[in-house]
Motif scaffolding. Structure first.
Motif, short mmCIF file in Angstrom:
data_model
loop_
_atom_site.label_atom_id
_atom_site.label_comp_id
_atom_site.label_asym_id
_atom_site.label_seq_id
_atom_site.Cartn_x
_atom_site.Cartn_y
_atom_site.Cartn_z
N ARG A 58 0.86 -1.20 0.07
CA ARG A 58 0.03 0.20 0.03
C ARG A 58 0.85 1.20 -0.02
O ARG A 58 0.26 2.33 -0.26
CB ARG A 58 -1.04 -0.16 1.10
CG ARG A 58 -1.99 -1.05 1.23
CD ARG A 58 -2.84 -1.17 2.51
NE ARG A 58 -1.81 -1.79 3.43
CZ ARG A 58 -2.11 -2.34 4.57
NH1 ARG A 58 -3.26 -2.02 5.32
NH2 ARG A 58 -1.19 -2.60 5.52
N ASN A 59 2.24 1.24 0.37
CA ASN A 59 2.90 2.29 0.46
C ASN A 59 3.32 2.63 -1.27
O ASN A 59 3.64 2.08 -1.94
CB ASN A 59 4.24 2.02 0.82
CG ASN A 59 4.00 1.92 2.46
OD1 ASN A 59 3.10 2.50 3.10
ND2 ASN A 59 4.82 1.04 3.24
N ASP A 60 2.99 4.17 -1.30
CA ASP A 60 3.14 4.66 -2.68
C ASP A 60 4.58 5.06 -2.82
O ASP A 60 4.94 6.25 -2.27
CB ASP A 60 2.05 5.65 -2.91
CG ASP A 60 2.11 6.44 -4.40
OD1 ASP A 60 2.75 5.60 -5.30
OD2 ASP A 60 1.75 7.40 -4.64
N ILE A 61 5.52 4.26 -3.59
CA ILE A 61 6.89 4.84 -3.84
C ILE A 61 7.03 4.75 -5.37
O ILE A 61 6.78 3.74 -6.06
CB ILE A 61 7.89 3.94 -3.27
CG1 ILE A 61 7.46 3.89 -1.66
CG2 ILE A 61 9.36 4.35 -3.60
CD1 ILE A 61 8.55 2.91 -0.92
N ALA A 62 7.35 5.86 -5.93
CA ALA A 62 7.37 6.15 -7.30
C ALA A 62 8.82 5.66 -7.89
O ALA A 62 10.07 6.02 -7.17
CB ALA A 62 7.33 7.40 -8.10
N LEU A 63 8.95 4.88 -8.83
CA LEU A 63 10.36 4.49 -9.35
C LEU A 63 11.18 5.80 -9.76
O LEU A 63 12.30 5.68 -9.58
CB LEU A 63 10.21 3.33 -10.46
CG LEU A 63 9.49 2.02 -10.20
CD1 LEU A 63 9.38 1.22 -11.42
CD2 LEU A 63 10.38 1.21 -9.32
N GLU A 64 10.55 6.42 -10.42
CA GLU A 64 11.27 7.56 -10.91
C GLU A 64 11.84 8.44 -9.62
O GLU A 64 12.73 9.22 -9.77
CB GLU A 64 10.46 8.75 -11.67
CG GLU A 64 9.40 9.35 -11.07
CD GLU A 64 7.83 8.40 -11.38
OE1 GLU A 64 8.26 7.21 -11.53
OE2 GLU A 64 6.83 8.84 -11.51
N ASP A 65 11.08 8.46 -8.34
CA ASP A 65 11.60 9.07 -7.32
C ASP A 65 12.92 8.36 -6.75
O ASP A 65 13.91 8.95 -6.33
CB ASP A 65 10.55 9.29 -6.12
CG ASP A 65 9.36 10.13 -6.43
OD1 ASP A 65 9.74 11.18 -7.39
OD2 ASP A 65 8.50 10.24 -5.80
N MET A 66 12.99 7.03 -6.66
CA MET A 66 13.96 6.27 -6.44
C MET A 66 15.07 6.63 -7.33
O MET A 66 16.41 6.80 -6.91
CB MET A 66 13.67 4.78 -6.52
CG MET A 66 12.46 4.48 -5.31
SD MET A 66 12.14 2.69 -5.62
CE MET A 66 13.69 1.78 -5.39
N ILE A 67 14.81 6.76 -8.49
CA ILE A 67 16.20 6.89 -9.44
C ILE A 67 16.66 8.55 -9.25
O ILE A 67 17.82 8.60 -9.15
CB ILE A 67 15.31 7.04 -11.00
CG1 ILE A 67 15.07 5.41 -11.35
CG2 ILE A 67 16.34 7.43 -11.85
CD1 ILE A 67 14.37 5.40 -12.52
N GLU A 68 15.77 9.27 -8.97
CA GLU A 68 16.01 10.57 -8.58
C GLU A 68 17.19 10.57 -7.32
O GLU A 68 18.16 11.39 -7.34
CB GLU A 68 15.08 11.54 -8.42
CG GLU A 68 15.59 13.17 -8.32
CD GLU A 68 15.93 13.43 -6.86
OE1 GLU A 68 16.52 14.35 -6.83
OE2 GLU A 68 15.36 12.96 -6.10
N VAL A 69 16.91 9.82 -6.18
CA VAL A 69 17.70 9.86 -5.14
C VAL A 69 19.04 9.14 -5.51
O VAL A 69 19.95 9.86 -4.97
CB VAL A 69 16.98 8.91 -4.08
CG1 VAL A 69 17.93 8.30 -3.23
CG2 VAL A 69 15.80 9.54 -3.43
#
Length: 266
Positions: A183-194
């Protein structure tokens, strides 16, 4: 009438936690941020096999993917957002109707293409990122595993400090993995940005001469060890994403015959 040999009792009665198919390539359409993208992902689908069964029905696993594709596309394109993990869960839900099991896993590996702007000329460059999504359902609980792999650059601070401002640079590969509740909303593009923001500089597919100069200047202004990159990814990810975090960074050394690795968990 066909003989269902999979339903027979095996000679060695040992339960197997993961049995299924791997390296299955197919097509998937994802409605991502209001635009429909076409991927050619590689699937791995497994379920648990009880001790009293000889084998699983492989064709039913493939059917669950095919059915979920057509059904999920029709269902998801009406939404504003969707994701690869939603597609993986749709495969599991279809599989539940076709093959009894207590535990199921679906893994999707593909390449995500993101639009970037070059640092000086401001031209559009389409950058590829390897991503992997896993959905695991067991005893009614669903968790997901999100992985990204990003290529960047580092400039060695040690050589810079000891060589009159000159140093060696190398390509580095950063991996970020998060295990979390579905249920946790984590975007792959946000992980890439990190990950990408933690290198001395990002890399680009397209670079004009002014862009190359800008990248080199940025690397020299921001020298980092591979250890620095790993620590920065870890702290940024820990502050932004819920779940268990794994970071791995490999520096493809330019002046050594070996590579350097840094790894951490949180």
């Amino acid at each position: 009438m066909f003989v269902e040999t999979q339903e027979e009792e095996p000679e060695i009665k040992i339960p197997l936690p993961r049995v299924g198919i791997t390296n299955l390539r197919t097509i998937a359409k994802i409605n991502w941020k209001g635009r429909v993208y076409t991927f050619i992902p590689t699937f791995e689908i497994t379920i648990d096999l009880p001790r009293e069964k000889k084998g699983i029905h492989m064709s039913r696993l493939v059917e669950s993917i095919t059915d979920a594709m057509s059904e999920a596309v029709e269902e998801e394109v009406r939404k504003i957002h969707t994701s690869l993990e939603d597609l993986a869960l749709a495969v599991i839900e279809r599989l539940e109707k076709k093959h009894k099991h207590k535990r199921a896993e679906v893994w999707i590996r593909t390449t995500l293409i993101l639009e970037r702007r070059t640092p000086a000329s401001n031209k559009i460059s389409y950058e590829p990122y390897d991503v992997e999504v896993g959905v695991i359902k067991e005893n009614g609980e669903i968790r997901k595993v999100l992985k990204v792999k990003v290529i960047g650059n580092t400039a060695c601070p040690h050589a810079l400090a000891n060589n009159q401002g000159k140093t060696h640079i190398q390509r580095a590969i950063g991996e970020l993995e998060i295990v979390t509740d579905f249920r946790n909303d984590i975007a792959l593009e946000d992980m890439i940005e990190v990950v990408e923001s933690s290198f001395s500089s990002p890399t680009y597919t397209l670079l004009k001469t002014p862009d190359e100069n800008a990248v080199v200047r940025r690397m020299y202004d921001n020298p980092k060890f591979v250890e620095d990159v790993a620590r920065e990814i870890l702290i940024k990810a820990r502050n932004r994403f819920p779940g268990k975090i794994h970071v791995k960074v490999i520096s493809n050394e330019s002046i050594h015959k070996h590579d350097v690795i840094a790894e951490a968990w949180a």
